[in-house]
Design a protein around this motif. Sequence first.
Motif, short mmCIF file in Angstrom:
data_model
loop_
_atom_site.label_atom_id
_atom_site.label_comp_id
_atom_site.label_asym_id
_atom_site.label_seq_id
_atom_site.Cartn_x
_atom_site.Cartn_y
_atom_site.Cartn_z
N ALA A 123 -15.99 4.56 1.90
CA ALA A 123 -15.97 4.80 3.34
C ALA A 123 -15.71 6.28 3.64
O ALA A 123 -16.34 6.88 4.52
CB ALA A 123 -14.90 3.93 4.00
N PHE A 124 -14.79 6.88 2.88
CA PHE A 124 -14.47 8.29 3.08
C PHE A 124 -15.63 9.20 2.71
O PHE A 124 -16.00 10.11 3.48
CB PHE A 124 -13.23 8.67 2.26
CG PHE A 124 -12.93 10.14 2.26
CD1 PHE A 124 -12.44 10.76 3.39
CD2 PHE A 124 -13.19 10.91 1.14
CE1 PHE A 124 -12.18 12.13 3.40
CE2 PHE A 124 -12.95 12.27 1.13
CZ PHE A 124 -12.44 12.88 2.28
N ASP A 150 -19.57 2.31 6.55
CA ASP A 150 -19.01 1.03 6.14
C ASP A 150 -19.16 0.85 4.63
O ASP A 150 -20.29 0.84 4.11
CB ASP A 150 -19.73 -0.09 6.89
CG ASP A 150 -19.20 -1.47 6.54
OD1 ASP A 150 -18.27 -1.58 5.72
OD2 ASP A 150 -19.75 -2.46 7.10
N ALA A 151 -18.04 0.70 3.93
CA ALA A 151 -18.06 0.57 2.47
C ALA A 151 -18.73 -0.72 2.01
O ALA A 151 -19.12 -0.84 0.84
CB ALA A 151 -16.64 0.64 1.92
N GLN A 162 -18.70 8.28 5.01
CA GLN A 162 -18.36 8.20 6.43
C GLN A 162 -19.07 7.01 7.08
O GLN A 162 -19.59 7.10 8.20
CB GLN A 162 -18.66 9.52 7.14
CG GLN A 162 -17.87 10.69 6.55
CD GLN A 162 -18.13 12.00 7.24
OE1 GLN A 162 -17.69 12.21 8.37
NE2 GLN A 162 -18.86 12.90 6.58
N GLU A 171 0.84 -1.20 0.00
CA GLU A 171 0.00 0.00 0.00
C GLU A 171 0.88 1.25 0.00
O GLU A 171 2.04 1.22 0.39
CB GLU A 171 -0.95 0.01 1.20
CG GLU A 171 -2.07 -1.02 1.09
CD GLU A 171 -2.97 -0.78 -0.12
OE1 GLU A 171 -3.25 0.39 -0.42
OE2 GLU A 171 -3.39 -1.76 -0.74
N GLU A 214 1.78 5.53 0.57
CA GLU A 214 1.65 6.80 1.27
C GLU A 214 2.29 7.86 0.38
O GLU A 214 3.29 7.58 -0.28
CB GLU A 214 2.33 6.76 2.64
CG GLU A 214 1.66 5.82 3.62
CD GLU A 214 2.43 5.70 4.93
OE1 GLU A 214 1.81 5.30 5.91
OE2 GLU A 214 3.64 5.98 4.94
N ASP A 246 -12.75 -3.48 -4.77
CA ASP A 246 -12.45 -3.99 -3.42
C ASP A 246 -11.06 -4.61 -3.36
O ASP A 246 -10.86 -5.64 -2.72
CB ASP A 246 -13.51 -5.02 -3.01
CG ASP A 246 -14.88 -4.41 -2.82
OD1 ASP A 246 -14.97 -3.39 -2.10
OD2 ASP A 246 -15.86 -4.92 -3.39
N SER A 277 -13.11 3.28 -5.08
CA SER A 277 -12.59 2.16 -4.30
C SER A 277 -13.42 2.02 -3.02
O SER A 277 -14.15 2.94 -2.63
CB SER A 277 -11.12 2.41 -3.93
OG SER A 277 -11.03 3.48 -3.00
N ASP A 278 -13.30 0.87 -2.37
CA ASP A 278 -14.01 0.69 -1.10
C ASP A 278 -13.58 1.73 -0.08
O ASP A 278 -14.40 2.26 0.68
CB ASP A 278 -13.82 -0.74 -0.57
CG ASP A 278 -12.37 -1.19 -0.51
OD1 ASP A 278 -11.47 -0.45 -0.97
OD2 ASP A 278 -12.12 -2.30 0.00
N GLU A 279 -12.29 2.09 -0.06
CA GLU A 279 -11.81 3.12 0.87
C GLU A 279 -12.45 4.47 0.57
O GLU A 279 -12.76 5.24 1.49
CB GLU A 279 -10.28 3.24 0.78
CG GLU A 279 -9.54 2.02 1.32
CD GLU A 279 -8.03 2.15 1.15
OE1 GLU A 279 -7.59 3.09 0.44
OE2 GLU A 279 -7.30 1.32 1.71
N GLU A 280 -12.66 4.77 -0.71
CA GLU A 280 -13.28 6.03 -1.08
C GLU A 280 -14.76 6.07 -0.72
O GLU A 280 -15.29 7.11 -0.32
CB GLU A 280 -13.06 6.30 -2.58
CG GLU A 280 -11.62 6.67 -2.88
CD GLU A 280 -11.24 6.57 -4.35
OE1 GLU A 280 -10.18 7.10 -4.71
OE2 GLU A 280 -12.01 5.96 -5.13
#
Length: 337
Positions: A216-217, A222-223, A220, A116, A118, A244, A211-214
């Motif tokens: 969730a973001f 659970d994706a 706010q 992943e 950063e 995913d 994406s699943d993270e997006e």
Amino acid sequence: MAPLGDGVAPVAAAAAPGLVVSFGEMLIDFVPNVAGVSLAESGGFVKAPGGAPANVACAVSKLGGSSAFVGKFGDDEFGHMLVDILKQNGVNTEGCLFDEHARTALAFVTLKSNGEREFMFYRNPSADMLLTEAELNLDLIRRARIFHYGSISLITEPCRSAHVAAMRAAKSAGILCSYDPNVRLPLWPSAQAARDGIMSIWKEADFIKVSDEEVAFLTQGDAHDEKNVLSLWFEGLKLLVVTDGEKGCRYFTKDFKGSLPGYSVNTVDTTGAGDAFVGSLLLSVAKDDSIFYNEAKLREVLQFSNACGAICTTKKGAIPALPTTATALDLISKGTN
């Protein structure tokens, strides 16, 4: 220019066959030559071309499609190198400009032990942020079958106004609009500013990949809770795809929904995986947009996109790792996770 008969707007069918025009940023990614270390600990870096919209343009071209890129570069060694890379990858560069007063953007991308990323960005301001509406190659955009963009070009002026003008020109010409927000929080003033900016053009798109993270973001929540995903749906959207990671993807249209498993590979670097997925999907839509209404066709296309995304994680850097049709089909023949 001669007036159009009966006041009818030009439609995408009159455009170049299957042309995908990507709008936004292209930059240099500096990736540590050893995985799993911090930027401070890294003894060296591998220089790689990056920037999600440019990665998508190269992915389309590498898979045999027709693509173009619209964006601005510094009139420096890195900027000219990046435009040369686009050309080498078969991307039309008619929409590329150089700014003699600003540098090409840089990003240092750390690879954690799980592959992943950063990010640390150097854009203060970079040339891509300074593209103006007056500098847009609207003729190129209007020749597209699909106009693709992200959200980084929405962060600051004058690029935000250029982005909106380009999008409106595409929509008025009957061109399909594709949106991959590609959330990069370090570039926004705050998390809420990012949410607001990303959602400000949400309902302009014909299809969206997140994406699943997006998920969730943006929600706010659970994706993996379908209610949260469907809160991003709106009337007029043709397709919403949620990726995913190695688990595959989920898809939603007004008539059907489902999921497809991903592919098990030796992940080295996840940079560009989503862009390989999107490029593959756009190539398929540009050829045949009936996939929005035909679930069997859509599943076949997304299976191929899952394979393209997986292959892109097996090498460092985005553009060098983009798959060919042959490598994707080979992975599909070996089966999913």
